[in-house]
Design a protein around this motif. Structure first.
Motif, PDB file in Angstrom:
ATOM      1  N   GLN A 134       0.866  -1.166   0.000  1.00  0.00           N
ATOM      2  CA  GLN A 134       0.000   0.000   0.000  1.00  0.00           C
ATOM      3  C   GLN A 134       0.919   1.236   0.000  1.00  0.00           C
ATOM      4  N   TRP A 135       1.115   2.045  -1.031  1.00  0.00           N
ATOM      5  CA  TRP A 135       0.528   1.970  -2.340  1.00  0.00           C
ATOM      6  C   TRP A 135       1.622   2.165  -3.365  1.00  0.00           C
ATOM      7  N   TRP A 136       2.458   1.124  -3.468  1.00  0.00           N
ATOM      8  CA  TRP A 136       3.544   1.194  -4.450  1.00  0.00           C
ATOM      9  C   TRP A 136       4.006  -0.220  -4.781  1.00  0.00           C
ATOM     10  N   PHE A 137       4.702  -0.350  -5.922  1.00  0.00           N
ATOM     11  CA  PHE A 137       5.186  -1.657  -6.378  1.00  0.00           C
ATOM     12  C   PHE A 137       6.704  -1.747  -6.183  1.00  0.00           C
ATOM     13  N   LYS A 259      16.929  11.874  10.603  1.00  0.00           N
ATOM     14  CA  LYS A 259      15.485  12.114  10.686  1.00  0.00           C
ATOM     15  C   LYS A 259      14.664  10.832  10.592  1.00  0.00           C
ATOM     16  N   GLY A 260      15.334   9.703  10.740  1.00  0.00           N
ATOM     17  CA  GLY A 260      14.578   8.451  10.777  1.00  0.00           C
ATOM     18  C   GLY A 260      14.255   7.853   9.419  1.00  0.00           C
ATOM     19  N   CYS A 261      14.799   8.449   8.354  1.00  0.00           N
ATOM     20  CA  CYS A 261      14.512   7.915   7.007  1.00  0.00           C
ATOM     21  C   CYS A 261      14.998   6.468   6.897  1.00  0.00           C
ATOM     22  N   THR A 262      16.104   6.168   7.590  1.00  0.00           N
ATOM     23  CA  THR A 262      16.703   4.824   7.471  1.00  0.00           C
ATOM     24  C   THR A 262      15.846   3.755   8.150  1.00  0.00           C
ATOM     25  N   CYS A 264      12.960   3.126   7.293  1.00  0.00           N
ATOM     26  CA  CYS A 264      12.123   2.537   6.248  1.00  0.00           C
ATOM     27  C   CYS A 264      12.816   2.444   4.895  1.00  0.00           C
ATOM     28  N   HIS A 265      13.878   3.233   4.698  1.00  0.00           N
ATOM     29  CA  HIS A 265      14.519   3.252   3.376  1.00  0.00           C
ATOM     30  C   HIS A 265      15.961   2.775   3.451  1.00  0.00           C
ATOM     31  N   THR A 266      16.346   2.045   2.421  1.00  0.00           N
ATOM     32  CA  THR A 266      17.738   1.619   2.298  1.00  0.00           C
ATOM     33  C   THR A 266      18.421   2.471   1.251  1.00  0.00           C
ATOM     34  N   LEU A 282       8.130  -3.936   8.900  1.00  0.00           N
ATOM     35  CA  LEU A 282       6.751  -3.491   8.827  1.00  0.00           C
ATOM     36  C   LEU A 282       6.615  -2.162   8.101  1.00  0.00           C
ATOM     37  N   PHE A 283       7.631  -1.346   8.267  1.00  0.00           N
ATOM     38  CA  PHE A 283       7.550  -0.004   7.703  1.00  0.00           C
ATOM     39  C   PHE A 283       8.454   0.150   6.495  1.00  0.00           C
ATOM     40  N   ASN A 284       8.609  -0.900   5.697  1.00  0.00           N
ATOM     41  CA  ASN A 284       9.587  -0.720   4.617  1.00  0.00           C
ATOM     42  C   ASN A 284       9.063   0.183   3.512  1.00  0.00           C
ATOM     43  N   HIS A 290      19.238   4.491  -5.993  1.00  0.00           N
ATOM     44  CA  HIS A 290      19.321   5.210  -7.277  1.00  0.00           C
ATOM     45  C   HIS A 290      18.001   5.913  -7.549  1.00  0.00           C
ATOM     46  N   PHE A 291      17.507   6.578  -6.511  1.00  0.00           N
ATOM     47  CA  PHE A 291      16.200   7.230  -6.586  1.00  0.00           C
ATOM     48  C   PHE A 291      16.058   8.119  -7.820  1.00  0.00           C
ATOM     49  N   ALA A 292      17.088   8.930  -8.101  1.00  0.00           N
ATOM     50  CA  ALA A 292      16.957   9.918  -9.188  1.00  0.00           C
ATOM     51  C   ALA A 292      16.999   9.285 -10.576  1.00  0.00           C
ATOM     52  N   SER A 293      17.283   7.975 -10.649  1.00  0.00           N
ATOM     53  CA  SER A 293      17.251   7.331 -11.970  1.00  0.00           C
ATOM     54  C   SER A 293      15.809   7.021 -12.385  1.00  0.00           C
ATOM     55  N   ARG A 294      14.864   7.182 -11.468  1.00  0.00           N
ATOM     56  CA  ARG A 294      13.468   6.869 -11.786  1.00  0.00           C
ATOM     57  C   ARG A 294      12.722   8.154 -12.128  1.00  0.00           C
ATOM     58  N   ASN A 295      12.095   8.172 -13.304  1.00  0.00           N
ATOM     59  CA  ASN A 295      11.429   9.409 -13.734  1.00  0.00           C
ATOM     60  C   ASN A 295      10.155   9.691 -12.937  1.00  0.00           C
ATOM     61  N   ALA A 298       6.728   7.584  -5.835  1.00  0.00           N
ATOM     62  CA  ALA A 298       5.532   7.570  -4.977  1.00  0.00           C
ATOM     63  C   ALA A 298       4.361   6.875  -5.681  1.00  0.00           C
ATOM     64  N   GLY A 299       4.600   5.638  -6.134  1.00  0.00           N
ATOM     65  CA  GLY A 299       3.553   4.915  -6.846  1.00  0.00           C
ATOM     66  C   GLY A 299       3.343   5.471  -8.240  1.00  0.00           C
ATOM     67  N   ALA A 300       4.423   6.026  -8.811  1.00  0.00           N
ATOM     68  CA  ALA A 300       4.385   6.561 -10.181  1.00  0.00           C
ATOM     69  C   ALA A 300       3.327   7.647 -10.364  1.00  0.00           C
ATOM     70  N   MET A 329       4.342   6.652   4.711  1.00  0.00           N
ATOM     71  CA  MET A 329       5.441   7.573   5.024  1.00  0.00           C
ATOM     72  C   MET A 329       4.819   8.772   5.725  1.00  0.00           C
ATOM     73  N   PRO A 330       5.176   8.963   7.017  1.00  0.00           N
ATOM     74  CA  PRO A 330       4.503  10.031   7.772  1.00  0.00           C
ATOM     75  C   PRO A 330       5.055  11.410   7.424  1.00  0.00           C
ATOM     76  N   ASN A 331       4.323  12.426   7.836  1.00  0.00           N
ATOM     77  CA  ASN A 331       4.844  13.785   7.767  1.00  0.00           C
ATOM     78  C   ASN A 331       5.902  13.916   8.850  1.00  0.00           C
TER      79      ASN A 331
HETATM   80  C1  HEC Z   1       7.738   5.009   8.463  1.00  0.00           C
HETATM   81  C2  HEC Z   1       8.431   4.702   7.263  1.00  0.00           C
HETATM   82  C3  HEC Z   1       9.057   5.811   6.461  1.00  0.00           C
HETATM   83  C4  HEC Z   1       9.905   6.812   6.905  1.00  0.00           C
HETATM   84  C5  HEC Z   1      10.366   7.095   8.303  1.00  0.00           C
HETATM   85  C6  HEC Z   1      10.281   7.548   5.708  1.00  0.00           C
HETATM   86  N1  HEC Z   1       9.686   7.010   4.618  1.00  0.00           N
HETATM   87 FE1  HEC Z   1       9.904   7.614   2.711  1.00  0.00          FE
HETATM   88  N2  HEC Z   1       8.549   6.271   2.093  1.00  0.00           N
HETATM   89  C7  HEC Z   1       7.928   5.351   2.895  1.00  0.00           C
HETATM   90  C8  HEC Z   1       6.951   4.634   2.124  1.00  0.00           C
HETATM   91  C9  HEC Z   1       6.039   3.526   2.629  1.00  0.00           C
HETATM   92  C10 HEC Z   1       7.015   5.147   0.812  1.00  0.00           C
HETATM   93  C11 HEC Z   1       6.143   4.761  -0.372  1.00  0.00           C
HETATM   94  C12 HEC Z   1       4.927   5.611  -0.338  1.00  0.00           C
HETATM   95  C13 HEC Z   1       4.006   5.463  -1.497  1.00  0.00           C
HETATM   96  O1  HEC Z   1       4.437   5.542  -2.665  1.00  0.00           O
HETATM   97  O2  HEC Z   1       2.797   5.323  -1.248  1.00  0.00           O
HETATM   98  C14 HEC Z   1       8.036   6.171   0.835  1.00  0.00           C
HETATM   99  C15 HEC Z   1       8.430   6.890  -0.284  1.00  0.00           C
HETATM  100  C16 HEC Z   1       9.504   7.750  -0.305  1.00  0.00           C
HETATM  101  C17 HEC Z   1      10.049   8.342  -1.487  1.00  0.00           C
HETATM  102  C18 HEC Z   1       9.578   8.045  -2.919  1.00  0.00           C
HETATM  103  C19 HEC Z   1      10.356   6.842  -3.403  1.00  0.00           C
HETATM  104  C20 HEC Z   1       9.880   6.228  -4.699  1.00  0.00           C
HETATM  105  O3  HEC Z   1      10.726   5.888  -5.525  1.00  0.00           O
HETATM  106  O4  HEC Z   1       8.682   6.075  -4.878  1.00  0.00           O
HETATM  107  C21 HEC Z   1      11.084   9.131  -1.094  1.00  0.00           C
HETATM  108  C22 HEC Z   1      11.992   9.948  -1.985  1.00  0.00           C
HETATM  109  C23 HEC Z   1      11.164   9.053   0.334  1.00  0.00           C
HETATM  110  N3  HEC Z   1      10.189   8.202   0.793  1.00  0.00           N
HETATM  111  C24 HEC Z   1      12.088   9.730   1.097  1.00  0.00           C
HETATM  112  C25 HEC Z   1      12.124   9.694   2.498  1.00  0.00           C
HETATM  113  C26 HEC Z   1      12.984  10.530   3.301  1.00  0.00           C
HETATM  114  C27 HEC Z   1      14.003  11.499   2.772  1.00  0.00           C
HETATM  115  C28 HEC Z   1      12.713  10.230   4.600  1.00  0.00           C
HETATM  116  C29 HEC Z   1      13.282  10.862   5.847  1.00  0.00           C
HETATM  117  C30 HEC Z   1      13.130  12.288   5.957  1.00  0.00           C
HETATM  118  C31 HEC Z   1      11.674   9.199   4.602  1.00  0.00           C
HETATM  119  N4  HEC Z   1      11.349   8.925   3.308  1.00  0.00           N
HETATM  120  C32 HEC Z   1      11.143   8.618   5.728  1.00  0.00           C
HETATM  121  C33 HEC Z   1       8.145   5.140   4.220  1.00  0.00           C
HETATM  122  C34 HEC Z   1       8.924   5.954   5.025  1.00  0.00           C
END
Ligand code: HEC
Ligand SMILES: [Cu+2]
Length: 350
Positions: A134-137, A259-262, A264-266, A282-284, A290-295, A298-300, A329-331
């Motif tokens: 939910q909501w991406w591939f 900021k906690g991005c790690t 959920c993101h690698t 759970l929160f992947n 290579h984020f910038a290689s994708r045009n 966020a679910g395209a 992905m929270p605010n």
């Molecule tokens: C709690 C988990 C979580 C955290 C923390 C989080 N993200 Fe995310 N992020 C996600 C999820 C889930 C998605 C996919 C959302 C979607 O497309 O619906 C996402 C999508 C993204 C995307 C789009 C990637 C793509 O190719 O679609 C970017 C860029 C991104 N996050 C950057 C960040 C950054 C920078 C931070 C830290 C400031 C962050 N995220 C923190 C869960 C998280």
């Protein structure tokens, strides 16, 4: 009465013309009428076969009806023609049982053989593991070792076998130019063979209602030449650049770590010590190496409406659930400076 008939006729014509307009329209990227590979062509052929048979039957039945209405219409007594009165006619009954049976056979043979041929993959086709979230591939290429999201890159003219499952609820992967719909089922693997005859970009959409942002769960398939595909794989396998100290990219990298991005993101760096950690399965979220290689991301669905990749990313980072309701992905309440630095960092990961 006449006015009603006239109105209904105009409405029917408008509907018909409206439907025709969608066929082959460049602005309809999800049309099923522009197949771009053998699997979709097979489905398209089947559609037209059934369509023309149904059209022929419609014309014959309606023609007969109109003819009978005319021939046996109410006339003056002296030249009225009574139709022959029948009660049961074995000959007719056999006829109108045999003809539909033959028509159904003509439709059934190619339908059943297509259903079997379109299910499953050739043994030697390239595998890609697809996981719906939910909501991406999420796409994982086991033989190449590549991880990516939302944008599936494939070599044109070769069959790719998607081994699909879901991480949460039912999803459905549908790229109409390349194949029909197939479910992504939690705990099960379903197969989908994909092949694009020519290079090109094809749009897809999740085709099963899967929650709040279902309508924002899209995908792109990019078919490229074999050489471009190999180049793409090599580029994807390279680690992300560790930015130099003192640059905006480096500041963004610091924000990313702090900021906690790690959680959920690698992002794969050369340096083993840096952030390879995924704390919670759970929160992947998507792999951002290579984020910038994708045009699109966020679910395209981003960027949209002519905005740039950077503008869309700024909007996303500022408030993801505002872009995609219910987003996991929270605010993260980032400041404008932090967003600016993150954009510099993420956009440098080509
Ligand atoms: C709690 C988990 C979580 C955290 C923390 C989080 N993200 Fe995310 N992020 C996600 C999820 C889930 C998605 C996919 C959302 C979607 O497309 O619906 C996402 C999508 C993204 C995307 C789009 C990637 C793509 O190719 O679609 C970017 C860029 C991104 N996050 C950057 C960040 C950054 C920078 C931070 C830290 C400031 C962050 N995220 C923190 C869960 C998280
Ligand atoms: Cu879905």
């Amino acid at each position: 009465m006449l006015r009603l008939i006239r109105g209904a006729t105009v409405a029917a014509m408008a509907l018909l013309l409206g439907a025709c307009q969608l066929i082959g329209n460049e602005d309809a990227p999800l049309t099923t009428f522009r197949p771009a590979g053998p699997n979709a062509e097979r489905i398209d052929d089947l559609f037209w076969l059934v369509f023309w048979i149904a059209t022929a039957i419609f014309v014959l039945v309606m023609g007969a009806l109109v003819l009978i209405l005319f021939v046996f219409r109410d006339r003056k007594k002296e030249d009225a023609r009574e139709p022959k009165q029948l009660h049961g006619s074995p000959k007719l009954e056999v006829l109108w049982t045999v003809i539909p049976a033959l028509i159904l056979a003509v439709i059934a043979v190619p339908t059943v053989s297509s259903v079997f041929e379109l299910t499953g993959c050739e043994d030697d086709s390239m595998r890609v593991e697809l996981t719906g979230h939910q909501w991406w591939f999420e796409f994982h290429y086991p033989d190449q070792g590549v991880d990516t999201a939302n944008v599936l890159v494939i070599p044109a003219g070769e069959e790719v076998c998607l081994e699909m499952t879901s991480d949460d609820v039912l999803h459905n992967f549908w790229v109409p130019a390349l194949h029909g719909k197939r479910y992504l089922v939690p705990g099960q693997t379903t197969l989908l063979r994909l092949e694009a005859s020519q290079p090109g970009e094809f749009w897809g959409h999740c085709a099963e209602f899967c929650g709040l942002s279902h309508s924002l769960m899209r995908t792109r398939v990019q078919a490229v030449s074999r050489a471009e595909f190999d180049e793409w794989v090599a580029a994807q396998l390279a680690p992300a650049n560790l930015p130099a100290d003192g640059t905006p990219e480096f500041d963004g990298y610091q924000v990313f770590l702090n900021k906690g991005c790690t959680q959920c993101h690698t992002i794969r760096f050369d340096d083993e010590a840096s952030s390879n950690i995924v704390l919670s399965e759970l929160f992947n979220g998507p792999d951002l190496t290579h984020f910038a290689s994708r045009n699109v991301f966020a679910g395209a669905v981003l960027p949209e409406g002519g905005e740039t990749h950077e503008q869309a990313l700024a909007r996303w980072l500022a408030d993801p659930p505002n872009v995609k309701p219910g987003s996991f992905m929270p605010n993260l309440a980032l400041t404008a400076q932090e967003i600016e630095d993150l954009i510099a960092f993420l956009e440098s990961n080509t």
